[in-house]
Design a protein around this motif. Structure first.
Motif, PDB file in Angstrom:
ATOM      1  N   CYS A  22      -9.149   5.872  -6.383  1.00  0.00           N
ATOM      2  CA  CYS A  22      -9.599   5.045  -5.268  1.00  0.00           C
ATOM      3  C   CYS A  22     -10.711   4.103  -5.711  1.00  0.00           C
ATOM      4  CB  CYS A  22     -10.089   5.922  -4.114  1.00  0.00           C
ATOM      5  SG  CYS A  22     -10.588   4.943  -2.677  1.00  0.00           S
ATOM      6  N   CYS A  66      -3.912   5.585  -4.776  1.00  0.00           N
ATOM      7  CA  CYS A  66      -3.900   7.017  -4.497  1.00  0.00           C
ATOM      8  C   CYS A  66      -2.464   7.530  -4.410  1.00  0.00           C
ATOM      9  CB  CYS A  66      -4.660   7.343  -3.212  1.00  0.00           C
ATOM     10  SG  CYS A  66      -4.046   6.509  -1.725  1.00  0.00           S
ATOM     11  N   CYS A  96      -5.620  11.850  -6.754  1.00  0.00           N
ATOM     12  CA  CYS A  96      -5.839  10.622  -5.985  1.00  0.00           C
ATOM     13  C   CYS A  96      -7.277  10.123  -5.998  1.00  0.00           C
ATOM     14  CB  CYS A  96      -5.386  10.822  -4.542  1.00  0.00           C
ATOM     15  SG  CYS A  96      -6.271  12.136  -3.666  1.00  0.00           S
TER      16      CYS A  96
END
Length: 128
Positions: free
Chosen positions: A19, A57, A15
């Motif tokens: 971002c 994410c 994740c």
């Protein structure tokens, strides 16, 4: 904040690089209040508004239930975030001049189409 990482996180690191605003901290980071899993900084998360159609994410996460909806980071939920920060659930950044960066200091964008019921229930973002 908008999204939150739960203890279901397996710390696979999928994740964080997705971002667009660098709001995700790995386990062990000094600003992460959790020792065993990743953390989304609520004062930074924008739910990928203006960056993608859905939170990137969650699209990258292989673990169901690891990324869930949270309340919008807006002044309306200032008390919510202040209380959770005091409880140690969040570790909201403190600015040298502005103080604690609560929503009343700096609101964040959020996906308005996500129902309050889904946010209150911490519904899985991957089901969006």
């Amino acid at each position: 904040m908008a999204v939150r990482i739960t203890e279901e996180c397996i710390s696979c690191e999928a994740c964080a690089p997705e971002c667009p605003v660098a709001a995700i901290l790995e386990e062990g980071h000094e600003k992460n209040p959790y020792e065993d899993y990743f953390y989304v900084k609520p004062e930074s998360c924008v739910e990928c508004v203006d960056h993608a159609d859905a939170p990137r994410c969650a699209e990258a996460c292989p673990t169901e239930g690891a990324i869930v909806w949270d309340m919008p980071y807006t002044a309306e939920f200032n008390e919510y975030y202040a209380e959770k920060n005091e409880q140690g659930i969040y570790k909201i950044r403190e600015h040298k001049k502005k103080g604690l960066m609560l929503p009343e200091v700096k609101e964040q964008k959020f996906i308005a189409d996500i129902s309050m019921a889904d946010r209150e229930e911490a519904a899985n973002v991957q089901n969006f």
